[in-house]
Design a protein around this motif. Structure first.
Motif, short mmCIF file in Angstrom:
data_model
loop_
_atom_site.label_atom_id
_atom_site.label_comp_id
_atom_site.label_asym_id
_atom_site.label_seq_id
_atom_site.Cartn_x
_atom_site.Cartn_y
_atom_site.Cartn_z
N LEU A 122 3.07 2.22 6.11
CA LEU A 122 2.72 3.64 6.20
C LEU A 122 1.92 4.09 4.98
O LEU A 122 1.01 4.92 5.11
N MET A 123 2.23 3.54 3.81
CA MET A 123 1.42 3.84 2.63
C MET A 123 -0.01 3.31 2.80
O MET A 123 -0.97 3.96 2.41
N LEU A 124 -0.13 2.12 3.39
CA LEU A 124 -1.45 1.56 3.67
C LEU A 124 -2.22 2.48 4.61
O LEU A 124 -3.40 2.77 4.39
N PHE A 125 -1.54 2.95 5.64
CA PHE A 125 -2.17 3.88 6.58
C PHE A 125 -2.64 5.14 5.85
O PHE A 125 -3.74 5.64 6.08
N TYR A 126 -1.80 5.65 4.96
CA TYR A 126 -2.17 6.83 4.17
C TYR A 126 -3.41 6.54 3.32
O TYR A 126 -4.32 7.36 3.23
N GLY A 127 -3.44 5.37 2.69
CA GLY A 127 -4.59 5.01 1.88
C GLY A 127 -5.88 4.95 2.69
O GLY A 127 -6.94 5.41 2.23
N ILE A 128 -5.79 4.42 3.90
CA ILE A 128 -6.97 4.36 4.77
C ILE A 128 -7.35 5.77 5.23
O ILE A 128 -8.54 6.13 5.22
N ALA A 129 -6.36 6.57 5.60
CA ALA A 129 -6.63 7.95 6.02
C ALA A 129 -7.24 8.75 4.87
O ALA A 129 -8.15 9.57 5.08
N LEU A 165 -5.87 6.32 -7.47
CA LEU A 165 -5.43 6.54 -6.09
C LEU A 165 -6.33 5.85 -5.07
O LEU A 165 -5.90 5.60 -3.95
N ASP A 166 -7.57 5.57 -5.45
CA ASP A 166 -8.46 4.86 -4.53
C ASP A 166 -7.98 3.43 -4.29
O ASP A 166 -8.42 2.77 -3.35
N LEU A 167 -7.08 2.93 -5.14
CA LEU A 167 -6.52 1.59 -4.96
C LEU A 167 -5.28 1.60 -4.06
O LEU A 167 -4.61 0.58 -3.91
N LEU A 168 -5.00 2.76 -3.46
CA LEU A 168 -3.80 2.88 -2.64
C LEU A 168 -3.72 1.85 -1.51
O LEU A 168 -2.65 1.25 -1.33
N PRO A 169 -4.78 1.57 -0.75
CA PRO A 169 -4.65 0.54 0.29
C PRO A 169 -4.30 -0.83 -0.29
O PRO A 169 -3.39 -1.51 0.21
N PHE A 170 -4.97 -1.22 -1.36
CA PHE A 170 -4.70 -2.51 -1.99
C PHE A 170 -3.30 -2.53 -2.59
O PHE A 170 -2.53 -3.48 -2.40
N GLY A 171 -2.93 -1.47 -3.30
CA GLY A 171 -1.60 -1.39 -3.90
C GLY A 171 -0.50 -1.45 -2.86
O GLY A 171 0.55 -2.05 -3.08
N SER A 172 -0.74 -0.84 -1.70
CA SER A 172 0.25 -0.87 -0.62
C SER A 172 0.47 -2.29 -0.11
O SER A 172 1.60 -2.68 0.18
N LEU A 175 9.33 -3.19 5.46
CA LEU A 175 8.07 -3.45 6.15
C LEU A 175 7.32 -2.15 6.44
O LEU A 175 6.13 -2.02 6.14
N ALA A 176 8.02 -1.19 7.01
CA ALA A 176 7.36 0.03 7.48
C ALA A 176 6.87 0.93 6.35
O ALA A 176 5.77 1.50 6.46
N ALA A 177 7.63 1.06 5.28
CA ALA A 177 7.22 1.98 4.20
C ALA A 177 5.88 1.57 3.58
O ALA A 177 4.98 2.41 3.48
N PRO A 178 5.69 0.30 3.18
CA PRO A 178 4.38 -0.06 2.63
C PRO A 178 3.25 0.03 3.67
O PRO A 178 2.11 0.38 3.33
#
Length: 179
Positions: A15-22, A152-159, A10-13
């Motif tokens: 945190l990746m979502l948070f990184y994508g937003i940041a 990399l711009d798809l990082l939030p969606f990919g997460s 749960l936490a790893a994806p």
């Protein structure tokens, strides 16, 4: 199912979502890097891959093996996942601290992180083969990483896609070992 599996899945994806937003916030001024959003986002990504490594170790422990080749496959998958996670950690570390030389050729900086997906796909595939995990789970997880690799711009969606793929682990619905 053990708590570390549920927590890391749960936490790893997330945190990746948070990184994508940041990462998105950091780029609003037209420049990415060397700002609070950059540092906080990369730190979240770093912790995410520490948790992915924890997840790989704990998945390795729950993969049932009945034959020697399955044990070798499971062990090799863990090594690949950990080497790939370490590569992600190193790339992230050198992004956070640009004065530190990477020490690796560009091909290694690109190729080694792929080992993480190969290792995780193999561990999850073994759980699918043992009928402990639905077949769609590893496929969805890998699709999320492919999206991120494409852009990399798809990082939030990919997460979010990765989180969906790991949902059976995050919700504790890993099926018990059958006969």
């Amino acid at each position: 199912m053990t708590f570390p599996i549920r927590f890391a899945a749960l936490a790893a994806p997330l945190l990746m979502l948070f990184y994508g937003i940041a990462r998105y916030v950091d780029g609003l001024d037209g420049d990415r890097g060397n700002g609070v959003a950059w540092d906080v986002g990369h730190t979240a990504f770093f912790v995410a891959f520490v948790l992915f490594a924890v997840l790989a170790v704990h998945l390795h422990r729950v993969v049932p093996v009945r034959a020697r080749w399955q044990r070798h496959l499971r062990d090799g998958a863990l090594v690949a996942a950990l080497v790939g996670a370490a590569a992600f950690l190193w790339v992230t570390f050198t992004d956070l601290f640009p004065a530190v030389p990477t020490g690796l050729p560009d091909a290694a900086m690109i190729g080694l992180p792929v080992l993480f997906q190969v290792g995780m796909l193999t561990l999850l595939g073994q759980l699918v083969a043992a009928r402990r995990l639905p077949v769609w789970s590893p496929l969805v997880m890998v699709f999320g990483f492919v999206l991120i690799a494409v852009n990399l711009d798809l990082l939030p969606f990919g997460s979010v896609v990765i989180l969906c793929g790991l949902a059976p682990l995050a919700t504790g619905s890993l099926r018990p070992v059958g006969p």
